[in-house]
Design an enzyme around this catalytic site. Structure first.
Site, PDB file in Angstrom:
ATOM      1  CE  LYS A 258      -4.435  -1.485   1.885  1.00 40.38           C
ATOM      2  NZ  LYS A 258      -4.274  -2.930   2.211  1.00 40.38           N
TER       3      LYS A 258
ATOM      4  CD  GLU B 118     -12.514   5.361   2.803  1.00 38.66           C
ATOM      5  OE1 GLU B 118     -12.453   6.589   2.565  1.00 38.66           O
ATOM      6  OE2 GLU B 118     -12.295   4.495   1.945  1.00 38.66           O
TER       7      GLU B 118
ATOM      8  CB  SER C 187      -0.002  -8.034  -1.227  1.00 41.48           C
ATOM      9  OG  SER C 187      -0.825  -8.875  -0.435  1.00 41.48           O
TER      10      SER C 187
END
Ligand SMILES: *Cc1c(COP(=O)(O)O)cnc(C)c1O
Length: 432
Positions: free
Chosen positions: A118, A140, A407
């Site tokens: 991310k 959010e 990931s």
């Protein structure tokens, strides 16, 4: 010229100078987005009037930034100096030996600073916000992974950061709330209605719509209105670009299959993009099969979803006839999303990517095998991709290779997994 030359390499600059040069690498018609963010009939920007203007401003700013060599140089520098790119490929010798068949090789995005992919796109978003003259980023977060990655990027780039969370998640995700606050972010607990992610999304959008001159709304995956599906894809495409080059350098060949988990779809899109033109490389997206295929027990948007509109985009979604999103479940909190990036919906339609599901039990098994045979604790999200590779390897020949995008790392999941397996924190043996 490499021994195994691939036609896709001809069109690609060896040293890209801009994000556009680095990511406009898909020559096959239909596999790339249009300039206004349409992927066939999917994508677009389906927004209320007060958000349409600010989102257009973001799209215009990004359209320029992706051609700016300085913007790319800064992004590439931070990926290298802070995130630690490129992380290595790790061949899984013991697991592959045990399974027989194809060899499994990991792309180690879990070794990134903050422990997952991310950070690749939150850094890009923070750089774009600064370039646009914004003072802050707002978003959010549910489990808190996006919030922590964004707070990290904001601290690094010198922006304020505001994270909205449902009050229930604030209570549940205590460590991530503390991390965000230590990183200087303001955490807003949303006490409205169900006090969940849905209310947090609305609350963050409200703040953004009221002060678009102050904030960039930073979306956490290849989802939402244009330009986010394209922009987040561009920032994540480094994953596949690096892996493709590493694979060619190491094996003189491309992988036979690339496997990645799909929540919103950013790490998968990052892994797939560089391989789209390589028709002989199978691309496989793995969704959370959850506990069962009953509504509310899974999040199989690609395999069970219907055409709909959700979070500002036309895509596949799990929702009822009225367009109300279904409840979803996954053992991996990063995958329990009732929508999916519009480009994935397009790839499914075109048949370029295979979408499959792995259930919670297979994921727990994959987690344990990777831990015990390879010394790696994967994120439960990533363990979905590992589970599929474990299923696939014995079906393929020993001369084949499967690339799995790992990931993220599993530190965040160890307490939950231990509890689920009935493993206590006590010692195995006591000596006195
Ligand atoms: C958030 C997350 C995901 C899911 O997001 P995508 O946009 O589908 O990639 C997958 N893996 C990890 C480790 C995550 O933190």
């Amino acid at each position: 010229m490499t021994l195994h030359h691939h036609p896709a390499d001809d069109a690609r600059p060896a040293e890209p100078r801009t994000l556009a040069e680095a990511t406009d690498l898909v020559a096959t018609p239909d596999l790339a987005p249009s300039a206004d963010g349409m992927f066939g009939t999917y994508g677009g920007a389906v927004l209320p009037p007060q958000l349409a203007g600010p989102m257009r401003e973001v799209a215009e700013a990004y359209a320029q930034a992706r051609h700016d060599p300085e913007f790319y140089a800064e992004y590439a520098r931070l990926l290298r100096d802070v995130v630690g790119h490129p992380p290595p490929l790790t061949p899984l010798e013991r697991l592959s030996d045990e399974l027989g068949g194809a060899r499994i090789v990991l792309k180690r995005e879990d070794l990134n600073h903050t422990g997952a992919h991310k950070i690749n796109h939150t850094l890009g978003e923070a750089l774009l916000a600064r370039r646009m003259g914004k003072r802050a980023v707002v978003a959010e977060t549910g489990a808190g992974q996006h919030g922590v990655a964004l707070a990290t990027a904001a601290a690094l780039v010198g922006l304020d950061c505001e994270i909205h969370m449902g009050a229930i998640d604030v209570a549940k995700q205590h460590p991530n709330v503390v991390r965000m606050r230590l990183l200087g972010a303001k955490v807003v607990s949303v006490e409205k209605e169900d006090r969940s992610l849905k209310e947090a999304v609305d609350s963050a959008f409200e703040v953004y719509a009221a002060h678009p001159e102050r904030y960039l709304f930073a979306i956490g995956s290849v989802v939402g209105p244009h330009p986010f599906p394209t922009m987040v894809r561009d920032f994540q495409a480094v994953v596949g670009r690096e892996a493709r080059a590493q694979f060619q350098a190491r094996y003189g060949a491309l992988p036979d299959a690339v496997v990645a988990c799909v929540g919103g779809g950013s790490n998968a899109m990052g892994a797939f993009t560089a391989f789209l033109d390589d028709a002989d490389v199978r691309l496989i997206g793995v969704e959370p099969g959850g506990r069962s295929d009953a509504t509310g027990e899974h999040a199989m948007t690609m395999t069970r979803g219907m055409d709909g509109v959700i979070h500002g985009m036309a895509t596949l979604a799990l929702q009822d006839g009225e367009g109300v999103p279904d409840p979803v479940h996954s053992i991996a909190s990063g995958l329990d999303y009732p929508g999916v990036g519009p480009q994935h919906a397009r790839f499914a339609q075109l048949g370029r990517v295979e979408y499959v599901a792995e259930d919670d039990a297979a994921v727990l098994d994959a987690f344990q095998r990777l831990a015990r045979l390879e010394g790696i604790l994967p994120a439960l999200e990533s363990a979905h991709a590992v589970a599929r590779a474990i299923r696939l390897a014995p079906q393929l020949g020993a001369d084949r290779r499967i690339l799995v995008n790992l990931s993220g790392r599993g530190d965040k999941d160890v307490d939950f997994v231990a509890r689920t397996l009935g493993l206590t924190g006590e010692a195995d043996e006591v000596v006195r």
